[in-house]
Motif scaffolding. Structure first.
Motif, PDB file in Angstrom:
ATOM      1  N   TYR A 155     -48.485 -11.641  94.448  1.00  0.00           N
ATOM      2  CA  TYR A 155     -49.477 -11.729  95.520  1.00  0.00           C
ATOM      3  C   TYR A 155     -49.683 -10.282  95.931  1.00  0.00           C
ATOM      4  O   TYR A 155     -48.985  -9.752  96.785  1.00  0.00           O
ATOM      5  N   ARG A 156     -50.645  -9.645  95.275  1.00  0.00           N
ATOM      6  CA  ARG A 156     -50.816  -8.203  95.456  1.00  0.00           C
ATOM      7  C   ARG A 156     -51.187  -7.854  96.895  1.00  0.00           C
ATOM      8  O   ARG A 156     -51.909  -8.605  97.544  1.00  0.00           O
ATOM      9  N   TYR A 157     -50.741  -6.701  97.316  1.00  0.00           N
ATOM     10  CA  TYR A 157     -51.173  -6.197  98.617  1.00  0.00           C
ATOM     11  C   TYR A 157     -52.677  -5.950  98.553  1.00  0.00           C
ATOM     12  O   TYR A 157     -53.188  -5.428  97.570  1.00  0.00           O
ATOM     13  N   ARG A 195     -48.852  -3.742  91.439  1.00  0.00           N
ATOM     14  CA  ARG A 195     -49.571  -2.810  92.312  1.00  0.00           C
ATOM     15  C   ARG A 195     -50.866  -3.418  92.857  1.00  0.00           C
ATOM     16  O   ARG A 195     -51.487  -4.266  92.214  1.00  0.00           O
ATOM     17  N   SER A 196     -51.301  -2.917  94.000  1.00  0.00           N
ATOM     18  CA  SER A 196     -52.551  -3.406  94.579  1.00  0.00           C
ATOM     19  C   SER A 196     -53.711  -2.971  93.681  1.00  0.00           C
ATOM     20  O   SER A 196     -53.610  -1.995  92.942  1.00  0.00           O
TER      21      SER A 196
ATOM     22  N   ARG B 121     -43.447 -13.199 102.539  1.00  0.00           N
ATOM     23  CA  ARG B 121     -44.137 -12.195 101.717  1.00  0.00           C
ATOM     24  C   ARG B 121     -45.370 -11.656 102.447  1.00  0.00           C
ATOM     25  O   ARG B 121     -45.673 -10.460 102.369  1.00  0.00           O
ATOM     26  N   GLN B 125     -45.974  -7.711 103.717  1.00  0.00           N
ATOM     27  CA  GLN B 125     -47.168  -6.894 103.460  1.00  0.00           C
ATOM     28  C   GLN B 125     -47.748  -6.369 104.760  1.00  0.00           C
ATOM     29  O   GLN B 125     -48.195  -5.226 104.853  1.00  0.00           O
ATOM     30  N   GLU B 133     -42.724  -7.927  96.027  1.00  0.00           N
ATOM     31  CA  GLU B 133     -42.408  -7.873  94.596  1.00  0.00           C
ATOM     32  C   GLU B 133     -42.606  -6.467  94.045  1.00  0.00           C
ATOM     33  O   GLU B 133     -41.884  -6.009  93.162  1.00  0.00           O
ATOM     34  N   GLU B 134     -43.585  -5.773  94.597  1.00  0.00           N
ATOM     35  CA  GLU B 134     -43.867  -4.390  94.195  1.00  0.00           C
ATOM     36  C   GLU B 134     -42.684  -3.478  94.527  1.00  0.00           C
ATOM     37  O   GLU B 134     -42.247  -2.675  93.702  1.00  0.00           O
TER      38      GLU B 134
END
Lengths: 313, 313
Positions: A155-157, A195-196, B121, B125, B133-134
């Motif tokens: 769940y990308r930033y 990564r975002s 999560r 963020q 996760e990053e």
């Protein structure tokens, strides 16, 4: 911008009735089905589905499946589902397709926003009673598993912050990974899956500045097994989804791949299809509708052209 | 059942005022701080925080940090945060702790429900402007990365369906993984990170039936590097969180590890701490409060005991 043309005023009840009529008697009146459903946006289609269920105690989607056939039936079926649910179906079909479905999984996971991807994962669980990552992981192994599971689970930033130093370091890491045949791809996978998108864009730009070519170019120079192809697709979808979709359409038309054509038109017709159409024309000097007209036929052709904004008759 | 005792009737405004008063003058009135905040549930604490901010134009948490110190300050700080936010802070501290933080990441990811984990999560963020996760992926590598990133990124299916055949196959896969020193752990990681908790329970039971011992037992027979320890923690948290927490408390008290003690009491005090306390007594023939009384001191001790349901004075 969307290519779909839908009315601002409409009656779900009247549409349900008209569809019911189109199913009556000898054969189906496909023209009416296209004229109605090919001109209704996602909210309108859901309302029609509800109205139809209430009026005729029958699931409209099931009825459509029994009335129609072939690529047309498949396209209508996908079109009738809500976005997250449709993507869940596409992902499930892709998993069952094995190697040739990897690109679809990568496409969905990389193009969707974190929110959309998460909604799709919930829709997947609701439909299949298992998690998407679970099904992908148990059908793959090694690097391709790491890449696919990473892409769908992340769940990308979503913020716009860029870390310029990190972009440089990770551009170099990607370069090393890509340069070495059979290199250590763990770090490349880590970067691409976590990564975002904004950060990745900075990294890809930096890569180009430092190494004089696009990362995608070098990648398929090196090798082109399933894992490299999937990495390639992921980077293209993350970098420029419109350009990516243009190429999917180009290949689909060249190879007569209706599934891919349907997937793009149905997924993007209400969103950014106008832009993709423009890119297509720019790249091929032929209008997308013209190319489709030449390579498809029947009700399927009429329906796809309708979603692309063509007013039939 | 919770051990926290909180009133059904309360006034956020009056509490804010009383806290403000406790901060005035020479030194802080820690007793009042404990008497108030040690007896308010999560909703009440958030209301007090808001009321305090409105009445005194100051963030209550920041003020508490400047008024208090040591383990007591840290415990109050964690207690004041909402659950998802607190777990995000705990996870971030754990990432910065390196190897000795792995167990905390595993604990959070494995004990929380899919919904709670996802909320955490998002909180992560929101607070750190990067994804969990990053941060984990960029601070780890190889097997431990796969395990930790898999555990935190997965959104397990929450249904109660069990596939008995799969439980048998995967119990065997786990057995093979665990049996072989330096074996292929990719499959064990896949199973532990993606299967639903209900399915995993069936798999662990099957393991025991077929191989005559608990999977956790064999696991630490083989080796005990950081990866094996993390697998061990994951399985224990997935199998029986209460039993797991009892052991964390036992070790924390033995080693004087206030961070671990605080983490369990603050995280579970409003949830299932009564059950954990009962397990502790069963296993140690000493009441948890008694053991804590002997090994801690000062306001920290008073606060922890208050959260455990002790009425001071």
């Amino acid at each position: 911008m969307a290519t779909l043309i839908s009315p601002t005023q409409f009656s779900a009840g009247a549409d349900a009735e008209a569809l019911h009529k189109a199913f009556q008697g000898w054969g189906t009146d496909e023209k009416s089905v296209i004229a109605i459903l090919g001109h209704r946006n996602v909210h309108q289609r859901q309302q029609i589905r509800k109205a139809y269920e209430a009026q005729y105690q029958e699931d409209l989607i099931k009825r459509l499946e029994s009335e129609l056939s072939g690529h047309f039936e498949r396209a209508i079926y996908r079109w009738m589902l809500e976005e997250a649910d449709r993507d869940a179906v596409l992902a499930n079909v892709a998993i069952r397709d094995g190697i040739k479905g990897y690109n679809v999984i990568v496409e969905i996971a990389s193009v969707l926003s974190p929110q959309q991807l998460f909604a799709m994962r919930l829709a997947y669980q609701n439909r299949y009673k298992r998690s998407l990552e679970e099904d992908i992981a148990s059908n793959t192994s090694f690097l391709i598993r790491q890449l696919l599971v990473g892409l769908v689970s992340s769940y990308r930033y979503g913020g716009e912050e860029i870390n310029a130093k990190l972009a440089k370091t990770e551009a170099d890491v990607l370069y090393e990974s890509v340069k070495q045949k059979n290199g250590n791809y763990e770090e490349a996978i880590r970067i691409l899956t976590t990564r975002s998108k904004t950060q990745l864009m900075a990294t890809f730009n930096r890569y180009r500045d430092e190494h004089g070519s696009n990362i995608t170019k070098k990648l398929l120079d090196v090798s082109s097994d399933e894992f490299h192809k999937a990495m390639h697709t992921a980077i293209r979808c993350l970098k420029d989804p419109h350009k990516y979709y243009e190429k999917v359409l180009r290949n689909a038309i060249k190879k007569g791949d209706e599934d891919a054509l349907t997937r793009v038109v149905v997924s993007r017709g209400e969103k950014d299809m106008k832009h993709i159409k423009e890119l297509y024309y720019k790249r091929n000097s032929v209008h997308l509708e013209e190319a489709i007209t030449k390579t498809t036929s029947g009700d399927y052709k009429k329906f796809i052209l309708t979603l692309l904004g063509k007013q039939l008759e």
